[in-house]
Design an enzyme around this catalytic site. Structure first.
Site, mmCIF file in Angstrom:
data_model
loop_
_atom_site.group_PDB
_atom_site.id
_atom_site.type_symbol
_atom_site.label_atom_id
_atom_site.label_comp_id
_atom_site.label_asym_id
_atom_site.label_seq_id
_atom_site.Cartn_x
_atom_site.Cartn_y
_atom_site.Cartn_z
ATOM 1 N N CYS A 56 0.814 -1.216 0.000
ATOM 2 C CA CYS A 56 0.000 0.000 0.000
ATOM 3 C C CYS A 56 0.851 1.272 0.000
ATOM 4 O O CYS A 56 1.480 1.583 -1.006
ATOM 5 C CB CYS A 56 -0.979 -0.042 1.170
ATOM 6 S SG CYS A 56 -2.462 0.979 0.919
ATOM 7 N N HIS B 261 -3.675 -5.947 2.010
ATOM 8 C CA HIS B 261 -3.455 -6.141 3.446
ATOM 9 C C HIS B 261 -3.964 -7.543 3.803
ATOM 10 O O HIS B 261 -4.295 -8.339 2.947
ATOM 11 C CB HIS B 261 -4.203 -5.077 4.246
ATOM 12 C CG HIS B 261 -3.784 -3.682 3.912
ATOM 13 N ND1 HIS B 261 -2.600 -3.142 4.339
ATOM 14 C CD2 HIS B 261 -4.401 -2.704 3.185
ATOM 15 C CE1 HIS B 261 -2.496 -1.889 3.905
ATOM 16 N NE2 HIS B 261 -3.582 -1.606 3.188
#
Length: 242
Positions: free
Chosen positions: A94, A195
Site C-alpha cells: 500500500c 493487506h
C-alpha cells in the site's frame, strides 16, 4: 545471505504499520524458522539508518502524513536503495508500495518523489475508495496460487514498461486503473495494495521471498494447514455476492 544467517529488516514500524502489515514480518520469520533457518530480524524505526546488509526488506501501509515522512527519510537515508543495488529482496504494501515508485500524491496534495525502485507512478483516484476482499491471479512466471487480500486505498497506480503486474484481479480493484492489474514487481522488488496481512493469506509468496534471498529453487515442506484454512475462508468471502 549475510553472515550465514537470513537478515530480515522491517522498515519504519513507527510510521508504516497502521493496518497490521507487521504480520508480514512475523510470517516470513516463522516460515524461515520452520525450515531450520537462522533468522536475525531487525526493526528499523524512522530515526534510525536503514542497514544495507539485509536479505529481505518489508514495508507496510500507513496514512498520508506518515507516508510522506517515510518517503522523505528513506530518500535522505539511501540505505534501501543501496541494499537493492546489493541484491536485496523488497516486499511492500500500500503506502510502502507507492513509496517504491517514482512518485505519489502526498497529504499536501503535491507530487512526492519516491525511491524509483519500481517503475510505477501513483495518483489519487477520483472514484469511490477501493475497499474489500480481493481475489487475483498471480503473474504466471511466479508460479503461485491465486492472491487473496484486503484492499483499502484511494490511490491509483500506473505501471511503466519495466514493471510487471503482480496479479490480475478476478474480484476487486487492485491498482485502481481499471485495467485489472494488482501490484507490481521486477526481479527483486515487489509491491501490492493487499493487506490481510497479505503474507498470512499467501504464505507461498513469503516462501518465494525466502527462495530469492537464499538463491534456491525449493524449500523443505512446512505445515500449511492454518494458512490454507484462512485462505479458503477469505477466498470464499471475496467470491460471495455483496
Amino acid at each position: 545471505m549475510s553472515d550465514n544467517s537470513l537478515r530480515l529488516v522491517w522498515i519504519y514500524p513507527d510510521l508504516l504499520s497502521t493496518y497490521g502489515d507487521q504480520g508480514n514480518a512475523l510470517v516470513v520469520e516463522r516460515r524461515a524458522r520452520q525450515r531450520g533457518l537462522d533468522v536475525a530480524r531487525v526493526d528499523v524505526r524512522s530515526d534510525q539508518p536503514v542497514p544495507t546488509s539485509g536479505d529481505i526488506y518489508l514495508i507496510g501501509g500507513g496514512e498520508d502524513r506518515p507516508q510522506r515522512l517515510a518517503a522523505e527519510r528513506l530518500r535522505r537515508d539511501g540505505g534501501l536503495n543501496r541494499a537493492v543495488s546489493n541484491g536485496a529482496i523488497v516486499f511492500s504494501v500500500c503506502a510502502g508500495y507507492q513509496i517504491l515508485g517514482h512518485e505519489f500524491i502526498n497529504d499536501l496534495g503535491e507530487k512526492e518523489p519516491g525511491l524509483g525502485l519500481l517503475d510505477v507512478v501513483s495518483t489519487r483516484g477520483e472514484a469511490a475508495r477501493c475497499v474489500g476482499d480481493v481475489l487475483a491471479d498471480i503473474d504466471a512466471p511466479l508460479r503461485l496460487p491465486p492472491l487473496t487480500g484486503f484492499e483499502n486505498h484511494q490511490g491509483v497506480t500506473h505501471l511503466g514498461p519495466t514493471a510487471r503486474p503482480l496479479a490480475r484481479v478476478r474480484f476487486g480493484n487492485g491498482n485502481g486503473t481499471g485495467d485489472g492489474t494488482e501490484g507490481a514487481y521486477n526481479d527483486t522488488v515487489f509491491g501490492t495494495y493487499m493487506h490481510g496481512p497479505v503474507l498470512a493469506r499467501n504464505p507461498l509468496i513469503a516462501d518465494l521471498l525466502l527462495k530469492l534471498a537464499l538463491d534456491v529453487n525449493a524449500l523443505p515442506p512446512a505445515d500449511d494447514r492454518w494458512y490454507e484454512a484462512l485462505r479458503e475462508e477469505r477466498i470464499a468471502a471475496a467470491t460471495q455476492p455483496a
